[in-house]
Design an enzyme around this catalytic site. Structure first.
Site, PDB file in Angstrom:
ATOM      1  N   MET A 135      20.648 -26.220 -15.296  1.00 35.98           N
ATOM      2  CA  MET A 135      21.711 -25.223 -15.431  1.00 35.98           C
ATOM      3  C   MET A 135      22.819 -25.382 -14.386  1.00 35.98           C
ATOM      4  O   MET A 135      23.410 -24.406 -13.934  1.00 35.98           O
ATOM      5  CB  MET A 135      21.116 -23.804 -15.375  1.00 35.98           C
ATOM      6  CG  MET A 135      20.058 -23.538 -16.437  1.00 35.98           C
ATOM      7  SD  MET A 135      20.603 -23.935 -18.118  1.00 35.98           S
ATOM      8  CE  MET A 135      21.573 -22.479 -18.468  1.00 35.98           C
ATOM      9  N   ASN A 157      22.582 -35.052 -22.041  1.00 35.31           N
ATOM     10  CA  ASN A 157      22.293 -33.615 -21.942  1.00 35.31           C
ATOM     11  C   ASN A 157      21.881 -33.107 -23.316  1.00 35.31           C
ATOM     12  O   ASN A 157      22.317 -33.643 -24.336  1.00 35.31           O
ATOM     13  CB  ASN A 157      23.550 -32.869 -21.480  1.00 35.31           C
ATOM     14  CG  ASN A 157      23.315 -31.380 -21.345  1.00 35.31           C
ATOM     15  OD1 ASN A 157      22.273 -30.946 -20.849  1.00 35.31           O
ATOM     16  ND2 ASN A 157      24.264 -30.581 -21.797  1.00 35.31           N
ATOM     17  N   HIS A 159      22.142 -29.658 -25.597  1.00 38.47           N
ATOM     18  CA  HIS A 159      22.864 -28.383 -25.606  1.00 38.47           C
ATOM     19  C   HIS A 159      22.412 -27.549 -26.809  1.00 38.47           C
ATOM     20  O   HIS A 159      22.342 -28.069 -27.931  1.00 38.47           O
ATOM     21  CB  HIS A 159      24.370 -28.643 -25.670  1.00 38.47           C
ATOM     22  CG  HIS A 159      25.154 -27.375 -25.673  1.00 38.47           C
ATOM     23  ND1 HIS A 159      25.332 -26.629 -24.524  1.00 38.47           N
ATOM     24  CD2 HIS A 159      25.751 -26.688 -26.672  1.00 38.47           C
ATOM     25  CE1 HIS A 159      26.013 -25.542 -24.826  1.00 38.47           C
ATOM     26  NE2 HIS A 159      26.288 -25.547 -26.117  1.00 38.47           N
TER      27      HIS A 159
HETATM   28  C1  GRF Z   1      17.172 -25.491 -23.974  1.00 40.67           C
HETATM   29  O1  GRF Z   1      17.516 -24.611 -25.019  1.00 40.67           O
HETATM   30  C2  GRF Z   1      18.301 -26.442 -23.713  1.00 40.67           C
HETATM   31  O2  GRF Z   1      19.026 -26.792 -24.836  1.00 40.67           O
HETATM   32  C3  GRF Z   1      19.166 -25.634 -22.778  1.00 40.67           C
HETATM   33  O3  GRF Z   1      18.272 -24.931 -21.959  1.00 40.67           O
HETATM   34  C4  GRF Z   1      17.028 -24.755 -22.643  1.00 40.67           C
HETATM   35  C5  GRF Z   1      15.979 -25.363 -21.762  1.00 40.67           C
HETATM   36  O4  GRF Z   1      14.695 -25.144 -22.221  1.00 40.67           O
HETATM   37  N1  GRF Z   1      20.108 -26.474 -22.070  1.00 40.67           N
HETATM   38  P1  GRF Z   1      13.467 -25.889 -21.535  1.00 40.67           P
HETATM   39  O5  GRF Z   1      13.577 -25.663 -20.031  1.00 40.67           O
HETATM   40  O6  GRF Z   1      13.525 -27.331 -21.898  1.00 40.67           O
HETATM   41  O7  GRF Z   1      12.253 -25.194 -22.103  1.00 40.67           O
END
Ligand code: GRF
Length: 261
Positions: A135, A157, A159
């Site tokens: 993030m 990445n 998304h």
């Molecule tokens: C996912 O929905 C991804 O697309 C977004 O953050 C979430 C991460 O989920 N960027 P995780 O940590 O892989 O369970």
């Protein structure tokens, strides 16, 4: 790269379910890759436990402490030795019309955080970096360290929306709030903008009248777990070609062509 195992460095911030999907796909030999290191900006990320359980080395880049120190006393932040503020400023797209001093402070603080990642995960120690629920924005300081050849980007990445719609932190939330009848996820190479890089793959799902935000997120995540390993395998098999093409609107845009097997 098609013959040797692709070494993946993963960056996470939270639960790490995508990381788990990639670790599992590697173990199942669905992708010719191995996760060799996992880093997080969040020391409490559950994904770090997942990595440890799989025997993958982990590290934490303490963004919280570095950014807090910079906020308290911006002059205390000394940029990393190879940080060229003018070069980074010219490349970044996060502050298109913003205040120069604000942009420099932001980019300097981020570069300091990114330098701690580069120390633990040097660019020659991995073939591919995957952002898996990481993030934090990455700046040109970090991106250029990995993308020595502009035709061969090495940072991906995932998304939670069908880009270029709904970039930003809440892809599923924004898709649902807009009343979209279809949602989806996108894997793309990272460029200097936020969620703007060349698209590698997308998957979509129907949003039905009885769906709520929770069910939309569940449907989306289940697709992400398929999509990320598939896109990584295309990279590992050397099947992704990035080229700049002039578009009908006169703009030049980088796009990804998937090469045949
Ligand atoms: C996912 O929905 C991804 O697309 C977004 O953050 C979430 C991460 O989920 N960027 P995780 O940590 O892989 O369970």
């Amino acid at each position: 790269m098609s013959k040797k195992t692709c070494r993946i460095g993963a960056l996470i911030s939270g639960g790490g379910s995508n990381l788990q999907a990639v670790i599992d796909a590697c173990a199942a030999k669905a992708i010719d890759a191995k996760v060799v290191v996992v880093g997080s900006d969040n020391p409490d990320a559950f994904g770090l436990e997942r990595a440890k359980k799989a025997g993958v080395p982990t590290f934490v880049a303490d963004y919280g402490a570095i950014l807090a120190a910079g906020k308290k006393d911006p002059a205390s932040l000394k940029p990393p030795p190879n940080f060229d503020a003018e070069k980074i400023l010219a490349r970044q797209k996060l502050f298109p019309n913003g205040n120069r001093q604000k942009a420099i402070s932001y980019l300097t603080a981020r570069a300091l955080c990114e330098a701690t990642i580069l120390e633990k995960m040097p660019p020659d120690s991995v073939d591919l970096v995957i952002l898996a629920g990481f993030m934090r924005v990455v700046t040109p300081y970090f991106i250029d360290a990995f993308n020595m050849d502009p035709a061969k980007p090495r940072i991906m990445n995932i998304h939670p929306a069908l880009l270029p719609s709904f970039p930003g932190v809440d892809g599923y939330g924004d898709t649902f709030a807009y009343g979209c009848k279809v949602g989806g996820a996108t894997v793309h190479f990272v460029d200097y903008g936020e969620d703007t890089g060349p698209i590698i793959g997308q998957k979509c799902f129907a949003i039905l009248p009885d769906d709520d935000l929770d069910s939309v997120k569940k449907k989306g995540l289940a697709l992400e777990w398929q999509l990320y390993p598939e896109c990584i395998q295309l990279f590992a098999a050397n099947r992704l070609q990035v080229s700049a093409k002039k578009q009908a609107d006169g703009q030049t845009r980088k796009t990804v062509t998937i090469l045949p097997k």
